[in-house]
Design a protein around this motif. Structure first.
Motif, mmCIF file in Angstrom:
data_model
loop_
_atom_site.group_PDB
_atom_site.id
_atom_site.type_symbol
_atom_site.label_atom_id
_atom_site.label_comp_id
_atom_site.label_asym_id
_atom_site.label_seq_id
_atom_site.Cartn_x
_atom_site.Cartn_y
_atom_site.Cartn_z
ATOM 1 N N ALA A 41 0.824 -1.204 0.000
ATOM 2 C CA ALA A 41 0.000 0.000 0.000
ATOM 3 C C ALA A 41 0.860 1.256 0.000
ATOM 4 O O ALA A 41 0.560 2.225 -0.712
ATOM 5 C CB ALA A 41 -0.944 -0.003 1.204
ATOM 6 N N ALA A 42 1.930 1.248 0.769
ATOM 7 C CA ALA A 42 2.832 2.407 0.825
ATOM 8 C C ALA A 42 3.484 2.650 -0.528
ATOM 9 O O ALA A 42 3.625 3.801 -0.969
ATOM 10 C CB ALA A 42 3.893 2.202 1.902
ATOM 11 N N VAL A 43 3.870 1.587 -1.205
ATOM 12 C CA VAL A 43 4.498 1.727 -2.518
ATOM 13 C C VAL A 43 3.488 2.273 -3.526
ATOM 14 O O VAL A 43 3.812 3.146 -4.329
ATOM 15 C CB VAL A 43 5.096 0.379 -2.985
ATOM 16 N N ARG A 44 2.254 1.748 -3.492
ATOM 17 C CA ARG A 44 1.211 2.242 -4.406
ATOM 18 C C ARG A 44 0.946 3.718 -4.169
ATOM 19 O O ARG A 44 0.838 4.497 -5.118
ATOM 20 C CB ARG A 44 -0.083 1.447 -4.217
ATOM 21 N N GLU A 45 0.842 4.118 -2.896
ATOM 22 C CA GLU A 45 0.598 5.512 -2.562
ATOM 23 C C GLU A 45 1.719 6.410 -3.062
ATOM 24 O O GLU A 45 1.480 7.472 -3.620
ATOM 25 C CB GLU A 45 0.433 5.655 -1.050
ATOM 26 N N LYS A 46 2.949 5.965 -2.870
ATOM 27 C CA LYS A 46 4.097 6.747 -3.321
ATOM 28 C C LYS A 46 4.091 6.869 -4.838
ATOM 29 O O LYS A 46 4.355 7.950 -5.385
ATOM 30 C CB LYS A 46 5.386 6.085 -2.854
ATOM 31 N N ALA A 47 3.762 5.792 -5.535
ATOM 32 C CA ALA A 47 3.718 5.814 -6.997
ATOM 33 C C ALA A 47 2.630 6.768 -7.489
ATOM 34 O O ALA A 47 2.825 7.500 -8.464
ATOM 35 C CB ALA A 47 3.499 4.406 -7.546
ATOM 36 N N GLU A 48 1.478 6.757 -6.827
ATOM 37 C CA GLU A 48 0.382 7.649 -7.218
ATOM 38 C C GLU A 48 0.757 9.110 -7.014
ATOM 39 O O GLU A 48 0.419 9.949 -7.842
ATOM 40 C CB GLU A 48 -0.882 7.302 -6.426
ATOM 41 N N ARG A 49 1.464 9.410 -5.930
ATOM 42 C CA ARG A 49 1.906 10.798 -5.688
ATOM 43 C C ARG A 49 2.926 11.222 -6.726
ATOM 44 O O ARG A 49 2.931 12.370 -7.147
ATOM 45 C CB ARG A 49 2.500 10.931 -4.288
ATOM 46 N N THR A 50 3.775 10.298 -7.131
ATOM 47 C CA THR A 50 4.812 10.604 -8.121
ATOM 48 C C THR A 50 4.187 10.874 -9.486
ATOM 49 O O THR A 50 4.649 11.737 -10.217
ATOM 50 C CB THR A 50 5.813 9.442 -8.222
ATOM 51 N N GLU A 51 3.123 10.118 -9.819
ATOM 52 C CA GLU A 51 2.463 10.270 -11.113
ATOM 53 C C GLU A 51 1.666 11.563 -11.209
ATOM 54 O O GLU A 51 1.439 12.063 -12.293
ATOM 55 C CB GLU A 51 1.535 9.081 -11.371
#
Length: 69
Positions: free
Chosen positions: A58-68
């Motif tokens: 979940a943390a990785v997905r959240e970080k990826a979404e913020r980066t995008e």
């Protein structure tokens, strides 16, 4: 039936990490564990390990979404 509690060696193998990294996760509280027996041997409940893995995803997905964004 799978065991309810895992040895730290099992945690290391499942996560493919070193002994120091596994104990660091426990000491920091990121991976809940208990101490059992007279020598205080650490054990991690299998469900807690699965929860930890899910939180990491979940943390990785959240970080990826913020980066995008």
């Amino acid at each position: 039936m799978a065991p309810r509690f895992l040895k730290m060696e099992d945690v290391q193998e499942i996560l493919n990490i070193s002994s120091q990294q596994a104990y660091s996760l426990v000491r920091s509280g990121d991976l809940p564990a208990i101490q059992v027996g007279g020598r205080g041997i650490w054990r991690v409940e299998a469900t807690e390990l699965e929860s930890y893995i899910a939180r990491q995803y979940a943390a990785v997905r959240e970080k990826a979404e913020r980066t995008e964004s």
